[in-house]
Design a protein around this motif. Structure first.
Motif, PDB file in Angstrom:
ATOM      1  N   GLN A 105       0.822  -1.207   0.000  1.00  0.00           N
ATOM      2  CA  GLN A 105       0.000   0.000   0.000  1.00  0.00           C
ATOM      3  C   GLN A 105       0.859   1.261   0.000  1.00  0.00           C
ATOM      4  OE1 GLN A 105      -3.486   0.075  -0.047  1.00  0.00           O
ATOM      5  NE2 GLN A 105      -3.189  -2.102  -0.483  1.00  0.00           N
ATOM      6  N   PRO A 106       0.339   2.383  -0.525  1.00  0.00           N
ATOM      7  CA  PRO A 106       1.074   3.647  -0.457  1.00  0.00           C
ATOM      8  C   PRO A 106       1.462   3.967   0.986  1.00  0.00           C
ATOM      9  CG  PRO A 106      -0.784   3.858  -1.935  1.00  0.00           C
ATOM     10  CD  PRO A 106      -0.919   2.516  -1.264  1.00  0.00           C
ATOM     11  N   GLY A 107       2.706   4.369   1.172  1.00  0.00           N
ATOM     12  CA  GLY A 107       3.221   4.698   2.493  1.00  0.00           C
ATOM     13  C   GLY A 107       3.809   3.514   3.243  1.00  0.00           C
ATOM     14  N   GLN A 108       3.622   2.312   2.717  1.00  0.00           N
ATOM     15  CA  GLN A 108       4.128   1.116   3.384  1.00  0.00           C
ATOM     16  C   GLN A 108       5.620   0.933   3.137  1.00  0.00           C
ATOM     17  OE1 GLN A 108       2.081  -2.478   2.247  1.00  0.00           O
ATOM     18  NE2 GLN A 108       3.543  -3.807   3.289  1.00  0.00           N
ATOM     19  N   ALA A 109       6.326   0.519   4.178  1.00  0.00           N
ATOM     20  CA  ALA A 109       7.746   0.180   4.042  1.00  0.00           C
ATOM     21  C   ALA A 109       7.850  -1.226   3.464  1.00  0.00           C
ATOM     22  CB  ALA A 109       8.435   0.242   5.393  1.00  0.00           C
ATOM     23  N   LEU A 110       8.785  -1.425   2.570  1.00  0.00           N
ATOM     24  CA  LEU A 110       8.971  -2.763   2.003  1.00  0.00           C
ATOM     25  C   LEU A 110       9.703  -3.660   2.997  1.00  0.00           C
ATOM     26  CD1 LEU A 110       7.990  -1.570  -0.650  1.00  0.00           C
ATOM     27  CD2 LEU A 110       9.763  -2.877  -1.753  1.00  0.00           C
ATOM     28  N   PRO A 111       9.298  -4.921   3.081  1.00  0.00           N
ATOM     29  CA  PRO A 111       9.967  -5.865   3.975  1.00  0.00           C
ATOM     30  C   PRO A 111      11.225  -6.421   3.313  1.00  0.00           C
ATOM     31  CG  PRO A 111       8.122  -6.939   2.893  1.00  0.00           C
ATOM     32  CD  PRO A 111       8.112  -5.496   2.432  1.00  0.00           C
ATOM     33  N   THR A 112      12.288  -5.642   3.336  1.00  0.00           N
ATOM     34  CA  THR A 112      13.493  -5.993   2.576  1.00  0.00           C
ATOM     35  C   THR A 112      14.106  -7.319   3.006  1.00  0.00           C
ATOM     36  OG1 THR A 112      14.837  -4.604   4.028  1.00  0.00           O
ATOM     37  CG2 THR A 112      14.038  -3.605   1.985  1.00  0.00           C
ATOM     38  N   GLY A 113      14.091  -7.607   4.278  1.00  0.00           N
ATOM     39  CA  GLY A 113      14.642  -8.878   4.746  1.00  0.00           C
ATOM     40  C   GLY A 113      13.875 -10.061   4.190  1.00  0.00           C
ATOM     41  N   LEU A 114      12.556  -9.959   4.204  1.00  0.00           N
ATOM     42  CA  LEU A 114      11.721 -11.040   3.661  1.00  0.00           C
ATOM     43  C   LEU A 114      11.889 -11.167   2.155  1.00  0.00           C
ATOM     44  CD1 LEU A 114       8.450 -10.468   5.733  1.00  0.00           C
ATOM     45  CD2 LEU A 114      10.157 -12.279   6.027  1.00  0.00           C
ATOM     46  N   LEU A 115      12.020 -10.028   1.475  1.00  0.00           N
ATOM     47  CA  LEU A 115      12.224 -10.078   0.024  1.00  0.00           C
ATOM     48  C   LEU A 115      13.551 -10.755  -0.311  1.00  0.00           C
ATOM     49  CD1 LEU A 115      10.903  -6.543  -0.974  1.00  0.00           C
ATOM     50  CD2 LEU A 115       9.943  -8.736  -1.681  1.00  0.00           C
ATOM     51  N   GLY A 116      14.582 -10.434   0.436  1.00  0.00           N
ATOM     52  CA  GLY A 116      15.879 -11.068   0.216  1.00  0.00           C
ATOM     53  C   GLY A 116      15.798 -12.570   0.403  1.00  0.00           C
ATOM     54  N   GLU A 117      15.105 -12.984   1.443  1.00  0.00           N
ATOM     55  CA  GLU A 117      14.945 -14.411   1.705  1.00  0.00           C
ATOM     56  C   GLU A 117      14.155 -15.079   0.580  1.00  0.00           C
ATOM     57  OE1 GLU A 117      12.986 -16.544   5.334  1.00  0.00           O
ATOM     58  OE2 GLU A 117      14.403 -15.019   6.053  1.00  0.00           O
ATOM     59  N   GLU A 118      13.062 -14.453   0.182  1.00  0.00           N
ATOM     60  CA  GLU A 118      12.203 -15.013  -0.867  1.00  0.00           C
ATOM     61  C   GLU A 118      12.938 -15.179  -2.192  1.00  0.00           C
ATOM     62  OE1 GLU A 118       8.123 -13.837  -3.327  1.00  0.00           O
ATOM     63  OE2 GLU A 118       8.619 -12.732  -1.506  1.00  0.00           O
ATOM     64  N   PHE A 119      13.782 -14.212  -2.544  1.00  0.00           N
ATOM     65  CA  PHE A 119      14.436 -14.232  -3.848  1.00  0.00           C
ATOM     66  C   PHE A 119      15.888 -14.698  -3.783  1.00  0.00           C
ATOM     67  CE2 PHE A 119      10.763 -11.596  -4.460  1.00  0.00           C
ATOM     68  CZ  PHE A 119      10.294 -12.052  -5.677  1.00  0.00           C
ATOM     69  N   GLY A 120      16.326 -15.115  -2.619  1.00  0.00           N
ATOM     70  CA  GLY A 120      17.686 -15.642  -2.481  1.00  0.00           C
ATOM     71  C   GLY A 120      18.760 -14.602  -2.720  1.00  0.00           C
ATOM     72  N   LEU A 121      18.500 -13.364  -2.277  1.00  0.00           N
ATOM     73  CA  LEU A 121      19.456 -12.275  -2.461  1.00  0.00           C
ATOM     74  C   LEU A 121      20.015 -11.829  -1.125  1.00  0.00           C
ATOM     75  CD1 LEU A 121      17.496 -10.081  -5.049  1.00  0.00           C
ATOM     76  CD2 LEU A 121      19.436 -11.581  -5.515  1.00  0.00           C
ATOM     77  N   LEU A 122      21.277 -11.465  -1.122  1.00  0.00           N
ATOM     78  CA  LEU A 122      21.898 -10.903   0.072  1.00  0.00           C
ATOM     79  C   LEU A 122      21.353  -9.493   0.299  1.00  0.00           C
ATOM     80  CD1 LEU A 122      25.564 -12.038  -0.638  1.00  0.00           C
ATOM     81  CD2 LEU A 122      23.996 -12.987   1.072  1.00  0.00           C
ATOM     82  N   PRO A 123      21.424  -8.997   1.532  1.00  0.00           N
ATOM     83  CA  PRO A 123      20.872  -7.660   1.810  1.00  0.00           C
ATOM     84  C   PRO A 123      21.383  -6.555   0.886  1.00  0.00           C
ATOM     85  CG  PRO A 123      21.392  -8.767   3.862  1.00  0.00           C
ATOM     86  CD  PRO A 123      21.917  -9.647   2.752  1.00  0.00           C
ATOM     87  N   HIS A 124      22.682  -6.560   0.554  1.00  0.00           N
ATOM     88  CA  HIS A 124      23.177  -5.493  -0.324  1.00  0.00           C
ATOM     89  C   HIS A 124      22.683  -5.669  -1.761  1.00  0.00           C
ATOM     90  CE1 HIS A 124      26.407  -8.525  -0.462  1.00  0.00           C
ATOM     91  NE2 HIS A 124      26.701  -8.061  -1.660  1.00  0.00           N
ATOM     92  N   HIS A 125      22.329  -6.878  -2.157  1.00  0.00           N
ATOM     93  CA  HIS A 125      21.753  -7.074  -3.488  1.00  0.00           C
ATOM     94  C   HIS A 125      20.291  -6.628  -3.513  1.00  0.00           C
ATOM     95  CE1 HIS A 125      25.014 -10.339  -4.149  1.00  0.00           C
ATOM     96  NE2 HIS A 125      25.438  -9.132  -4.490  1.00  0.00           N
ATOM     97  N   VAL A 126      19.579  -6.819  -2.416  1.00  0.00           N
ATOM     98  CA  VAL A 126      18.206  -6.304  -2.319  1.00  0.00           C
ATOM     99  C   VAL A 126      18.250  -4.785  -2.431  1.00  0.00           C
ATOM    100  CG1 VAL A 126      16.188  -6.042  -0.816  1.00  0.00           C
ATOM    101  CG2 VAL A 126      17.347  -8.259  -0.971  1.00  0.00           C
ATOM    102  N   GLN A 127      19.192  -4.162  -1.730  1.00  0.00           N
ATOM    103  CA  GLN A 127      19.315  -2.703  -1.794  1.00  0.00           C
ATOM    104  C   GLN A 127      19.625  -2.230  -3.212  1.00  0.00           C
ATOM    105  OE1 GLN A 127      18.421  -0.688   0.738  1.00  0.00           O
ATOM    106  NE2 GLN A 127      17.876  -2.622   1.721  1.00  0.00           N
ATOM    107  N   ARG A 128      20.469  -2.979  -3.923  1.00  0.00           N
ATOM    108  CA  ARG A 128      20.803  -2.643  -5.312  1.00  0.00           C
ATOM    109  C   ARG A 128      19.536  -2.685  -6.162  1.00  0.00           C
ATOM    110  NH1 ARG A 128      24.402  -7.101  -7.584  1.00  0.00           N
ATOM    111  NH2 ARG A 128      22.420  -8.191  -7.592  1.00  0.00           N
ATOM    112  N   ALA A 129      18.731  -3.718  -5.992  1.00  0.00           N
ATOM    113  CA  ALA A 129      17.497  -3.857  -6.772  1.00  0.00           C
ATOM    114  C   ALA A 129      16.518  -2.747  -6.437  1.00  0.00           C
ATOM    115  CB  ALA A 129      16.865  -5.223  -6.507  1.00  0.00           C
ATOM    116  N   LEU A 130      16.402  -2.410  -5.165  1.00  0.00           N
ATOM    117  CA  LEU A 130      15.447  -1.376  -4.767  1.00  0.00           C
ATOM    118  C   LEU A 130      15.916   0.016  -5.159  1.00  0.00           C
ATOM    119  CD1 LEU A 130      14.249  -2.773  -1.327  1.00  0.00           C
ATOM    120  CD2 LEU A 130      13.263  -3.109  -3.612  1.00  0.00           C
ATOM    121  N   ARG A 131      17.239   0.230  -5.197  1.00  0.00           N
ATOM    122  CA  ARG A 131      17.760   1.523  -5.697  1.00  0.00           C
ATOM    123  C   ARG A 131      17.314   1.743  -7.135  1.00  0.00           C
ATOM    124  NH1 ARG A 131      22.749   0.168  -3.174  1.00  0.00           N
ATOM    125  NH2 ARG A 131      23.569  -0.472  -5.178  1.00  0.00           N
ATOM    126  N   PHE A 132      17.301   0.683  -7.923  1.00  0.00           N
ATOM    127  CA  PHE A 132      16.871   0.775  -9.314  1.00  0.00           C
ATOM    128  C   PHE A 132      15.395   1.193  -9.376  1.00  0.00           C
ATOM    129  CE2 PHE A 132      15.355  -0.828 -13.364  1.00  0.00           C
ATOM    130  CZ  PHE A 132      16.365  -0.465 -14.223  1.00  0.00           C
TER     131      PHE A 132
END
Length: 162
Positions: A105-132
């Motif tokens: 939803q608008p205003g919601q923070a993304l659950p970056t830790g859960l996304l990393g786990e779901e997609f098999g990405l390290l935290p700095h790779h999740v940040q790279r994807a979200l920066r894009f």
């Protein structure tokens, strides 16, 4: 060895590694056009006269920044400007789809830790994807967000999400 001595040694090692990483980056950006395949770590080390471990660290940093893509199946490549990292595309597509579907939803923070786990990405790779996604307006980064620093769904959804 004293604590002071080990701190100085670590600091010196970091400076040497930072310098090596800079040399690797300068060589890649001046020698290989965007989209080009890169030589192996060993070949780069020989060409630059650097230890392989320093070249590897430089490549890993550039991979983390999204300037090159390692482990693509075809060898490392130099990415084009604004080209998403191949390993980030699934996460980026899922976030866009979830925003469109109203899961985020608008205003919601993304659950970056859960996304990393779901997609098999390290935290700095999740940040790279979200920066894009932030650069294209699908997300925004807030240092002082309602739930702390992080990536948030914009109040008014960006064109890039639709």
């Amino acid at each position: 060895m004293t604590v002071h001595g080990s701190t100085a040694t670590r600091s010196e090692n970091l400076r040497v590694l930072d310098r090596a990483c800079l040399i690797v980056r300068q060589h890649i950006t001046s020698t290989y056009p965007p989209g080009a395949a890169l030589p192996s770590t060993k070949q780069l080390a020989l060409a630059l006269g650097l230890p392989q471990k320093h070249v590897l660290q430089g490549l890993l940093r550039l991979n983390g920044l999204g300037e090159i893509a390692l482990h693509t199946g075809n060898g490392p490549i130099r990415l084009r400007i604004r080209e998403p990292h191949p390993r980030d595309r699934a996460l980026q597509g899922a976030v866009r789809d979830r925003i469109r579907a109203g899961h985020y939803q608008p205003g919601q923070a993304l659950p970056t830790g859960l996304l990393g786990e779901e997609f098999g990405l390290l935290p700095h790779h999740v940040q790279r994807a979200l920066r894009f996604l932030t650069a294209e307006g699908a997300l925004r980064y807030e240092e002082r967000g309602a739930y702390g620093p992080g990536h948030y769904v914009p109040a008014t959804l960006a064109e890039g999400v639709s």
